[in-house]
Motif scaffolding. Structure first.
Motif, PDB file in Angstrom:
ATOM      1  N   VAL A  19       0.819  -1.220   0.000  1.00 19.23           N
ATOM      2  CA  VAL A  19       0.000   0.000   0.000  1.00 19.23           C
ATOM      3  C   VAL A  19       0.855   1.273   0.000  1.00 19.23           C
ATOM      4  N   PHE A  20       1.865   1.311   0.859  1.00 21.24           N
ATOM      5  CA  PHE A  20       2.641   2.547   0.991  1.00 21.24           C
ATOM      6  C   PHE A  20       3.433   2.820  -0.290  1.00 21.24           C
ATOM      7  N   GLY A  21       3.138   3.960  -0.899  1.00 17.95           N
ATOM      8  CA  GLY A  21       3.859   4.352  -2.113  1.00 17.95           C
ATOM      9  C   GLY A  21       3.399   3.626  -3.360  1.00 17.95           C
ATOM     10  N   ARG A  22       2.286   2.887  -3.265  1.00 21.29           N
ATOM     11  CA  ARG A  22       1.816   2.123  -4.426  1.00 21.29           C
ATOM     12  C   ARG A  22       0.696   2.811  -5.184  1.00 21.29           C
ATOM     13  N   GLY A  23       0.020   3.778  -4.518  1.00 20.66           N
ATOM     14  CA  GLY A  23      -1.055   4.497  -5.204  1.00 20.66           C
ATOM     15  C   GLY A  23      -0.512   5.800  -5.754  1.00 20.66           C
ATOM     16  N   LEU A  24      -1.049   6.869  -5.202  1.00 20.52           N
ATOM     17  CA  LEU A  24      -0.622   8.193  -5.648  1.00 20.52           C
ATOM     18  C   LEU A  24       0.755   8.504  -5.072  1.00 20.52           C
ATOM     19  N   VAL A  25       1.705   8.849  -5.967  1.00 22.65           N
ATOM     20  CA  VAL A  25       3.063   9.210  -5.523  1.00 22.65           C
ATOM     21  C   VAL A  25       3.437  10.524  -6.195  1.00 22.65           C
ATOM     22  N   GLU A  26       3.882  11.476  -5.389  1.00 20.72           N
ATOM     23  CA  GLU A  26       4.307  12.759  -5.960  1.00 20.72           C
ATOM     24  C   GLU A  26       5.747  12.986  -5.550  1.00 20.72           C
ATOM     25  N   ILE A  27       6.623  13.174  -6.527  1.00 18.11           N
ATOM     26  CA  ILE A  27       8.026  13.441  -6.203  1.00 18.11           C
ATOM     27  C   ILE A  27       8.356  14.837  -6.702  1.00 18.11           C
ATOM     28  N   ARG A  28       8.711  15.725  -5.790  1.00 20.72           N
ATOM     29  CA  ARG A  28       8.927  17.129  -6.124  1.00 20.72           C
ATOM     30  C   ARG A  28      10.385  17.502  -5.929  1.00 20.72           C
ATOM     31  N   GLU A  29      10.876  18.374  -6.791  1.00 21.13           N
ATOM     32  CA  GLU A  29      12.253  18.844  -6.637  1.00 21.13           C
ATOM     33  C   GLU A  29      12.357  19.798  -5.443  1.00 21.13           C
ATOM     34  N   ARG A  30      11.333  20.631  -5.273  1.00 22.02           N
ATOM     35  CA  ARG A  30      11.359  21.658  -4.241  1.00 22.02           C
ATOM     36  C   ARG A  30       9.923  21.888  -3.795  1.00 22.02           C
ATOM     37  N   ILE A  31       9.734  21.962  -2.487  1.00 25.55           N
ATOM     38  CA  ILE A  31       8.375  22.116  -1.967  1.00 25.55           C
ATOM     39  C   ILE A  31       8.498  22.853  -0.637  1.00 25.55           C
ATOM     40  N   SER A  32       7.418  23.453  -0.150  1.00 20.72           N
ATOM     41  CA  SER A  32       7.505  24.098   1.173  1.00 20.72           C
ATOM     42  C   SER A  32       7.734  22.999   2.218  1.00 20.72           C
ATOM     43  N   SER A  33       6.771  22.093   2.323  1.00 18.60           N
ATOM     44  CA  SER A  33       6.883  20.988   3.287  1.00 18.60           C
ATOM     45  C   SER A  33       6.072  19.819   2.748  1.00 18.60           C
ATOM     46  N   THR A  34       6.638  18.634   2.786  1.00 20.35           N
ATOM     47  CA  THR A  34       5.889  17.465   2.287  1.00 20.35           C
ATOM     48  C   THR A  34       4.655  17.224   3.156  1.00 20.35           C
ATOM     49  N   ASN A  35       4.731  17.586   4.446  1.00 17.91           N
ATOM     50  CA  ASN A  35       3.550  17.404   5.309  1.00 17.91           C
ATOM     51  C   ASN A  35       2.394  18.308   4.872  1.00 17.91           C
ATOM     52  N   ILE A  36       2.743  19.547   4.502  1.00 16.46           N
ATOM     53  CA  ILE A  36       1.683  20.472   4.080  1.00 16.46           C
ATOM     54  C   ILE A  36       1.039  19.959   2.788  1.00 16.46           C
ATOM     55  N   ARG A  37       1.872  19.517   1.853  1.00 12.15           N
ATOM     56  CA  ARG A  37       1.361  19.019   0.570  1.00 12.15           C
ATOM     57  C   ARG A  37       0.490  17.765   0.781  1.00 12.15           C
ATOM     58  N   ALA A  38       0.975  16.841   1.622  1.00 12.76           N
ATOM     59  CA  ALA A  38       0.217  15.603   1.847  1.00 12.76           C
ATOM     60  C   ALA A  38      -1.128  15.916   2.520  1.00 12.76           C
ATOM     61  N   LYS A  39      -1.129  16.891   3.410  1.00 12.03           N
ATOM     62  CA  LYS A  39      -2.397  17.255   4.058  1.00 12.03           C
ATOM     63  C   LYS A  39      -3.394  17.775   3.026  1.00 12.03           C
ATOM     64  N   LYS A  40      -2.902  18.616   2.105  1.00 10.20           N
ATOM     65  CA  LYS A  40      -3.790  19.143   1.048  1.00 10.20           C
ATOM     66  C   LYS A  40      -4.374  17.988   0.240  1.00 10.20           C
ATOM     67  N   MET A  41      -3.498  17.021  -0.092  1.00 10.95           N
ATOM     68  CA  MET A  41      -3.965  15.886  -0.894  1.00 10.95           C
ATOM     69  C   MET A  41      -4.982  15.054  -0.118  1.00 10.95           C
ATOM     70  N   ALA A  42      -4.747  14.886   1.183  1.00 11.14           N
ATOM     71  CA  ALA A  42      -5.684  14.102   2.004  1.00 11.14           C
ATOM     72  C   ALA A  42      -7.030  14.816   2.066  1.00 11.14           C
ATOM     73  N   LEU A  43      -7.005  16.138   2.235  1.00 15.28           N
ATOM     74  CA  LEU A  43      -8.265  16.893   2.301  1.00 15.28           C
ATOM     75  C   LEU A  43      -9.013  16.813   0.967  1.00 15.28           C
ATOM     76  N   ALA A  44      -8.240  16.611  -0.120  1.00 13.50           N
ATOM     77  CA  ALA A  44      -8.882  16.481  -1.439  1.00 13.50           C
ATOM     78  C   ALA A  44      -9.277  15.031  -1.723  1.00 13.50           C
ATOM     79  N   GLY A  45      -9.087  14.149  -0.753  1.00  9.28           N
ATOM     80  CA  GLY A  45      -9.587  12.778  -0.892  1.00  9.28           C
ATOM     81  C   GLY A  45      -8.546  11.714  -1.182  1.00  9.28           C
ATOM     82  N   ALA A  46      -7.251  12.065  -1.173  1.00 12.60           N
ATOM     83  CA  ALA A  46      -6.227  11.032  -1.453  1.00 12.60           C
ATOM     84  C   ALA A  46      -6.256   9.957  -0.360  1.00 12.60           C
TER      85      ALA A  46
END
Ligand code: BT5
Length: 273
Positions: A19-46
């Motif tokens: 399961v971990f890393g098998r569905g939606l995976v986003e790899i970014r070169e530069r981001i504010s915080s991976t926690n902030i991005r993941a929270k946004k994705m979770a709120l959008a239903g990921a």
């Protein structure tokens, strides 16, 4: 310029998870915080197991508003979306479970298992090489999801650190003198995380706590615990059912159950003459 970037192709080839890393995976070169991005994705239903990885973070976060130093191309910064169906008082065990998984995965790869400083630091040769930040989202008094963020210093050299961290932070490179393949480490860590997370979701708390006690260097030592205005000194005697640190207070011997503060080690008390 990042020499060997973490790519999804390499990651999928190295992963042994379901399961971990098998569905939606986003790899970014530069981001504010991976926690902030993941929270946004979770709120959008990921869904559970969604993974966000970054080569660098401009606002990497620690606990209590602290900063996680996140230079490009050297380390691992990632966050996972989790939807644990466990009783809310057990949620703090997630951080401990992640520490245990990190110690196990890194230990098998490099041949030296990091110890865990309660609750969330991984240490090699007494230097912090990784930190864990679990942030939960609550809706209608239920935990709707948890973002589990982990930063691991892999190929970071001392000069890559700000001067105030040089004495206390480490990396796999600093401890072993070798550079490491970050994708292999990430894949192996995700494997151990999934394995221990399953135990947690199956309610096998005693197994997790038993193994955590083995790697937790804070136990049986004298500590100073600081939480806002409160300062407590005593001996850390155990970790409780919700992951709290159990401390016998110096002086009056009172047993205290401590959560979410900062712990530092005190020198051992001199032997009675
Ligand atoms: C932590 O906080 O240790 C949790 C760190 C979690 C970072 C990950 S990276 C991916 C994900 N996305 C995020 O935005 N965060 C997570 P704490 O226990 O509060 O420790 C923070 C302290 O560790 C700082 O105040 C510094 O003293 C020290 N520190 C900062 N950067 C470090 C680094 N790269 N290596 C070692 N120590 C560091």
């Amino acid at each position: 310029m990042i020499k060997t970037p973490i790519t999804e192709n390499f990651l999928q080839n190295a992963l042994q998870t379901e399961v971990f890393g098998r569905g939606l995976v986003e790899i970014r070169e530069r981001i504010s915080s991976t926690n902030i991005r993941a929270k946004k994705m979770a709120l959008a239903g990921a869904g559970e197991g969604t993974l966000v990885v970054a080569e660098s973070q401009t606002a990497g976060r620690g606990r209590l508003g602290r900063i996680w130093h996140s230079p490009p191309g050297l380390n691992i910064y990632f966050s996972l979306i989790l939807k644990p169906e466990i009783p809310p008082p057990r949620i703090p065990l997630l951080t401990l479970t992640a520490g245990l998984a990190g110690s196990s995965a890194i230990g098998s790869l490099i041949g030296q298992a990091p110890s865990v400083k309660w609750p969330n630091d991984l240490l090699l040769q007494n230097r912090k090489i990784a930190g864990i930040l679990a942030e939960m989202d609550i809706k209608d008094s239920r935990v709707s999801f948890v973002i589990l963020g982990i930063g691991i210093n892999v190929n970071l050299a001392e000069q890559d650190l700000p001067p105030d961290l040089r004495n206390q932070a480490g990396s796999l490179l600093i401890s072993t003198g070798k550079t490491w393949d970050r994708t292999e480490i990430l894949a192996s860590l995700l494997g151990e995380l999934e394995r221990y997370y399953r135990l947690l979701c199956q309610g096998r708390y005693d197994e997790i706590l038993g193994q955590y006690r083995q790697v937790c260097q804070t136990l049986k030592t004298r500590v100073r615990f600081v939480q806002q205005e409160t300062v407590i000194e005593g001996t850390a005697i155990d970790v409780g059912q919700s992951g709290e640190l159990i401390v016998e207070r110096a002086g009056d011997g009172e047993i205290l159950y401590l959560n979410a503060g900062e712990v530092s080690s005190l020198p051992a008390e001199p032997e009675e003459p």
